[in-house]
Design a protein around this motif. Structure first.
Motif, PDB file in Angstrom:
ATOM      1  N   ASP A  50       0.838  -1.202   0.000  1.00 22.35           N
ATOM      2  CA  ASP A  50       0.000   0.000   0.000  1.00 22.35           C
ATOM      3  C   ASP A  50       0.870   1.248   0.000  1.00 22.35           C
ATOM      4  O   ASP A  50       0.618   2.196  -0.745  1.00 22.35           O
ATOM      5  CB  ASP A  50      -0.928   0.024   1.211  1.00 22.35           C
ATOM      6  N   PHE A  54       0.875   4.149  -2.768  1.00 21.98           N
ATOM      7  CA  PHE A  54       0.573   5.542  -2.447  1.00 21.98           C
ATOM      8  C   PHE A  54       1.712   6.453  -2.891  1.00 21.98           C
ATOM      9  O   PHE A  54       1.488   7.565  -3.358  1.00 21.98           O
ATOM     10  CB  PHE A  54       0.308   5.722  -0.957  1.00 21.98           C
ATOM     11  N   VAL A  57       1.380   6.997  -6.609  1.00 23.93           N
ATOM     12  CA  VAL A  57       0.296   7.927  -6.911  1.00 23.93           C
ATOM     13  C   VAL A  57       0.694   9.352  -6.528  1.00 23.93           C
ATOM     14  O   VAL A  57       0.455  10.305  -7.267  1.00 23.93           O
ATOM     15  CB  VAL A  57      -1.017   7.503  -6.217  1.00 23.93           C
ATOM     16  N   ALA A  58       1.325   9.521  -5.368  1.00 24.07           N
ATOM     17  CA  ALA A  58       1.742  10.854  -4.940  1.00 24.07           C
ATOM     18  C   ALA A  58       2.732  11.456  -5.932  1.00 24.07           C
ATOM     19  O   ALA A  58       2.641  12.639  -6.281  1.00 24.07           O
ATOM     20  CB  ALA A  58       2.360  10.787  -3.546  1.00 24.07           C
ATOM     21  N   MET A  61       0.799  12.452  -8.936  1.00 23.87           N
ATOM     22  CA  MET A  61       0.022  13.665  -8.663  1.00 23.87           C
ATOM     23  C   MET A  61       0.928  14.894  -8.756  1.00 23.87           C
ATOM     24  O   MET A  61       0.542  15.916  -9.316  1.00 23.87           O
ATOM     25  CB  MET A  61      -0.610  13.599  -7.278  1.00 23.87           C
ATOM     26  N   LEU A  80      -7.282  10.664 -12.483  1.00 18.42           N
ATOM     27  CA  LEU A  80      -6.744  10.718 -11.127  1.00 18.42           C
ATOM     28  C   LEU A  80      -7.640   9.968 -10.149  1.00 18.42           C
ATOM     29  O   LEU A  80      -7.171   9.226  -9.287  1.00 18.42           O
ATOM     30  CB  LEU A  80      -6.564  12.173 -10.675  1.00 18.42           C
ATOM     31  N   GLU A  81      -8.955  10.152 -10.295  1.00 17.33           N
ATOM     32  CA  GLU A  81      -9.902   9.459  -9.430  1.00 17.33           C
ATOM     33  C   GLU A  81      -9.763   7.934  -9.600  1.00 17.33           C
ATOM     34  O   GLU A  81      -9.759   7.184  -8.620  1.00 17.33           O
ATOM     35  CB  GLU A  81     -11.325   9.888  -9.757  1.00 17.33           C
ATOM     36  N   PHE A  84      -6.776   6.587  -7.657  1.00 20.85           N
ATOM     37  CA  PHE A  84      -7.035   6.481  -6.229  1.00 20.85           C
ATOM     38  C   PHE A  84      -7.945   5.294  -5.912  1.00 20.85           C
ATOM     39  O   PHE A  84      -7.722   4.554  -4.961  1.00 20.85           O
ATOM     40  CB  PHE A  84      -7.623   7.766  -5.655  1.00 20.85           C
ATOM     41  N   LEU A  87      -6.480   1.790  -5.650  1.00 23.49           N
ATOM     42  CA  LEU A  87      -5.773   1.432  -4.434  1.00 23.49           C
ATOM     43  C   LEU A  87      -6.704   0.932  -3.331  1.00 23.49           C
ATOM     44  O   LEU A  87      -6.253   0.367  -2.356  1.00 23.49           O
ATOM     45  CB  LEU A  87      -4.976   2.628  -3.900  1.00 23.49           C
ATOM     46  N   ALA A  88      -7.995   1.150  -3.522  1.00 20.25           N
ATOM     47  CA  ALA A  88      -8.961   0.761  -2.485  1.00 20.25           C
ATOM     48  C   ALA A  88      -9.161  -0.735  -2.420  1.00 20.25           C
ATOM     49  O   ALA A  88      -8.910  -1.463  -3.303  1.00 20.25           O
ATOM     50  CB  ALA A  88     -10.310   1.439  -2.746  1.00 20.25           C
TER      51      ALA A  88
END
Length: 88
Positions: A50, A54, A57-58, A61, A80-81, A84, A87-88
């Protein structure tokens, strides 16, 4: 993955940590270790993965906010959505 070398290094370190932890989980299962110990170690693998995700993704971004690479269109809000939610 594109991005700065520091971010890439952090991602690789986290993935290597997860790789080592996963090898530990496999060894624990093969040795017949207690289920609680195996699950605890597997949770650590999940956290490491995880954190790597993250970080990716960061970094992405940051690139989107600072401007995409020349010749590439910036990411849309929907893209972008989707990152995110993946990752859920």
């Amino acid at each position: 993955m594109t991005g700065d070398e520091e971010a890439m290094g952090a991602v690789l370190n986290r993935l290597r940590r997860a790789q080592g932890q996963l090898a530990g989980v496999i060894a624990m299962i093969e040795a017949g270790r207690d289920c609680k110990d195996v699950v605890t170690q597997l949770a650590a693998v999940s956290r490491a993965l995880d954190r790597a995700g993250f970080k990716i993704v960061a970094s992405g971004m940051r690139q989107c906010i600072n401007g995409a690479d020349p010749g590439q269109a910036p990411m849309t809000e929907a893209e972008l959505e989707k990152l995110f939610l993946a990752l859920a």
